[in-house]
Design a protein around this motif. Sequence first.
Motif, short mmCIF file in Angstrom:
data_model
loop_
_atom_site.label_atom_id
_atom_site.label_comp_id
_atom_site.label_asym_id
_atom_site.label_seq_id
_atom_site.Cartn_x
_atom_site.Cartn_y
_atom_site.Cartn_z
N ALA A 168 40.96 17.10 23.72
CA ALA A 168 41.52 18.17 22.87
C ALA A 168 40.14 19.06 22.58
O ALA A 168 39.35 18.68 21.84
CB ALA A 168 42.12 17.72 21.48
N VAL A 169 40.22 20.43 23.25
CA VAL A 169 39.10 21.01 23.05
C VAL A 169 39.55 22.21 21.91
O VAL A 169 40.58 22.85 22.06
CB VAL A 169 39.13 21.86 24.48
N ALA A 170 38.88 22.14 20.78
CA ALA A 170 39.28 22.78 19.36
C ALA A 170 38.03 23.58 19.23
O ALA A 170 37.09 23.30 19.31
CB ALA A 170 39.38 21.84 18.43
N ASN A 171 38.47 24.81 18.79
CA ASN A 171 37.59 26.06 18.46
C ASN A 171 37.38 26.05 17.10
O ASN A 171 38.12 26.46 16.42
CB ASN A 171 38.26 27.33 19.30
N PHE A 172 36.25 25.76 16.62
CA PHE A 172 35.89 25.67 14.94
C PHE A 172 34.93 26.86 14.88
O PHE A 172 34.02 27.25 16.09
CB PHE A 172 35.20 24.40 14.74
N ARG A 173 35.07 27.33 13.72
CA ARG A 173 34.31 28.20 13.29
C ARG A 173 32.73 28.09 13.27
O ARG A 173 32.45 26.83 12.98
CB ARG A 173 34.65 29.21 11.92
N GLU A 174 31.98 28.77 13.57
CA GLU A 174 30.19 28.36 13.69
C GLU A 174 29.86 27.79 12.25
O GLU A 174 28.98 27.09 12.34
CB GLU A 174 29.41 29.68 13.81
N GLY A 175 30.45 28.16 11.15
CA GLY A 175 30.18 27.85 9.97
C GLY A 175 30.54 26.38 9.55
O GLY A 175 30.08 25.58 8.77
N GLN A 176 31.53 25.89 10.48
CA GLN A 176 32.04 24.60 10.24
C GLN A 176 31.24 23.58 11.30
O GLN A 176 31.52 22.35 11.11
CB GLN A 176 33.52 24.41 10.63
N LEU A 177 30.42 23.97 12.07
CA LEU A 177 29.68 23.17 13.08
C LEU A 177 28.80 22.26 12.44
O LEU A 177 28.49 21.18 12.95
CB LEU A 177 29.13 23.94 14.14
N HIS B 125 29.32 20.31 9.91
CA HIS B 125 30.05 19.39 9.45
C HIS B 125 30.73 18.23 10.61
O HIS B 125 31.32 17.38 10.42
CB HIS B 125 31.08 19.69 8.62
N ILE B 126 30.28 18.80 11.78
CA ILE B 126 30.79 18.08 13.00
C ILE B 126 29.61 17.47 14.06
O ILE B 126 28.60 18.20 14.04
CB ILE B 126 31.65 19.15 13.71
N ALA B 127 29.68 16.35 14.50
CA ALA B 127 28.51 15.80 15.05
C ALA B 127 29.15 14.71 16.19
O ALA B 127 30.32 14.14 15.90
CB ALA B 127 27.66 14.97 14.33
N PRO B 128 28.68 14.55 17.47
CA PRO B 128 29.23 13.91 18.26
C PRO B 128 29.46 12.26 17.74
O PRO B 128 28.57 11.71 16.83
CB PRO B 128 28.16 13.90 19.54
N GLY B 129 30.59 11.84 17.92
CA GLY B 129 30.65 10.44 17.52
C GLY B 129 31.62 10.13 16.53
O GLY B 129 32.06 9.11 16.15
N MET B 130 31.91 11.44 15.68
CA MET B 130 32.71 11.46 14.53
C MET B 130 34.13 11.28 15.07
O MET B 130 34.57 11.35 16.17
CB MET B 130 32.42 12.90 13.76
N ARG B 131 34.98 10.60 14.20
CA ARG B 131 36.34 10.45 14.43
C ARG B 131 37.00 11.60 13.98
O ARG B 131 36.71 12.60 13.38
CB ARG B 131 37.01 9.30 13.28
N SER C 265 31.38 16.07 22.56
CA SER C 265 30.44 17.24 22.56
C SER C 265 30.87 18.61 21.75
O SER C 265 32.06 18.78 21.44
CB SER C 265 30.06 17.33 24.05
N ILE C 266 29.75 19.21 21.50
CA ILE C 266 29.91 20.61 20.95
C ILE C 266 29.49 21.43 21.85
O ILE C 266 28.10 21.36 22.36
CB ILE C 266 29.24 20.55 19.41
N GLY C 267 30.10 22.60 21.99
CA GLY C 267 29.68 23.85 22.67
C GLY C 267 28.66 24.32 22.34
O GLY C 267 28.47 24.72 20.90
N PHE C 268 27.66 25.11 23.23
CA PHE C 268 26.31 25.62 22.70
C PHE C 268 26.45 27.16 23.31
O PHE C 268 25.32 27.83 22.98
CB PHE C 268 25.13 24.92 23.49
N GLY C 269 27.52 27.54 23.60
CA GLY C 269 27.36 28.87 24.28
C GLY C 269 28.91 29.52 24.47
O GLY C 269 29.62 28.42 24.92
N VAL C 270 29.24 30.75 24.19
CA VAL C 270 30.71 31.32 24.49
C VAL C 270 30.02 32.83 25.01
O VAL C 270 29.00 33.30 24.89
CB VAL C 270 31.30 31.35 23.29
N ARG D 149 33.67 31.38 17.33
CA ARG D 149 34.11 30.09 17.48
C ARG D 149 33.84 29.26 18.68
O ARG D 149 33.46 29.84 19.59
CB ARG D 149 35.63 30.07 17.57
N TYR D 150 33.07 28.00 18.48
CA TYR D 150 32.84 27.40 19.49
C TYR D 150 33.58 26.15 19.88
O TYR D 150 34.25 25.65 18.81
CB TYR D 150 31.05 26.85 19.30
#
Length: 403
Positions: A305-314, A316-322, A341-346, A375-376
């Motif tokens: 599931a590729v989810a686009n989160f706002r940059e201010g929410q990143l 609170h997100i890290a690889p390995g989270m449920r 993984s979390i995207g590093f560029g758009v 959004r990333y």
Amino acid sequence: MTSDTATKIGRVLGGVLSAAIVIGAVALGLMVLYHVNSYPRTDDAEILANFIGIAPQVEGPILRLNVRDNQSVKPGDLLYEIDDRPFRYALENAVSEQAALEGQISDERRRIAALVSAVSVSRANIQGTEADVTRSAAVDQARADVTNAEQGVSRVTAEWTYANNNLHRIEPLLVKQFVTVDRVDRARTSEVAQAQSLKQAESQLRLAQAGLQSTLAQQERSRAMLVQSNAQHEQAQNAVTTLEPLVNQRGARASAVETARYNLNNCRVYAPFTARVTNLTISEGAYAHIGQQVFTLIDARTWWAVANFREGQLQHIAPGMRAEVYVMSKPDVHFTGVVDSIGFGVTPDADVVGRLGTVLPDVQRTLNWVHLATRYPVRVRVENPPEDLFRVSESAVVVIRGR
């Protein structure tokens, strides 16, 4: 209780109730804000999976098409088959050419062995003729025989000369009877005997001289044979060839066989993994071209599931989270996942940074009043995905549940 007292009590209770409501609203707002920040959620998400285009590696008409559009396939399932007769003939031809090359190498090896044997024979002839040339004892013996014969002739000549002179000296004395007839006969007999001995000695000399000439001639013939043997040996050596040109062709012939076998094996295309067939727009009898896609296989082993989160929410997100994933086709069912993984560029917004060129950015001089957060994409791998539910680009909702 008077009316004034009741009014005061009602005002107190109303104030308390109002304060409780305000405090509860603030607490609820803080809880919602904490929950939203600690467990980011977005409905801007899609279900994705890897997919590959199935394209043939050999050309030819499709004889059998064993799949249909949107069919599920397992690893090793036959997808389609191309007419393999030209490639089977090519393999047989390559194998035949390889066998012919090995036959040529065997024949050439036997021919080289014969030539090497001829070289050995010529070398032995050279050694024999060299022995004949260097064998000087026979010549010395022949010269010694000639010398002995010459000495014998000289000695016998001297004896015959003496006997002849003696005969001519005493023959006149016989008339005067100064000598006896018997002495004259002995002198004549001696002269005749010495003459015979001289003839024999001269014959021995001629025989020795002839032997010497024969020996010298034999020696000259041996020298000529030595030259001839050396020439034959050199010719035999030059005639010996090498197997290297033929042996060097083995790699090319083996490569041709492997290429033909590879092309033959590629006439049958099998599923490389558990997948879903899609975009099938070809049928049996169609001519397949190399590299031209026939259909698409969606890899059903792993879904994201590729989810686009706002940059201010990143933060609170890290690889390995449920995470929890919901799809629109079954909104009441949630699926567990893990943040990969979390995207590093758009793609940059042209209204903000302008057009990025090769020299300097072309920045616009006006900005919008409202600046939206970027959004990333966050990639969430779905655990134990159902086989028949997920579809590529299906809408989804993703909630991050932390570690």
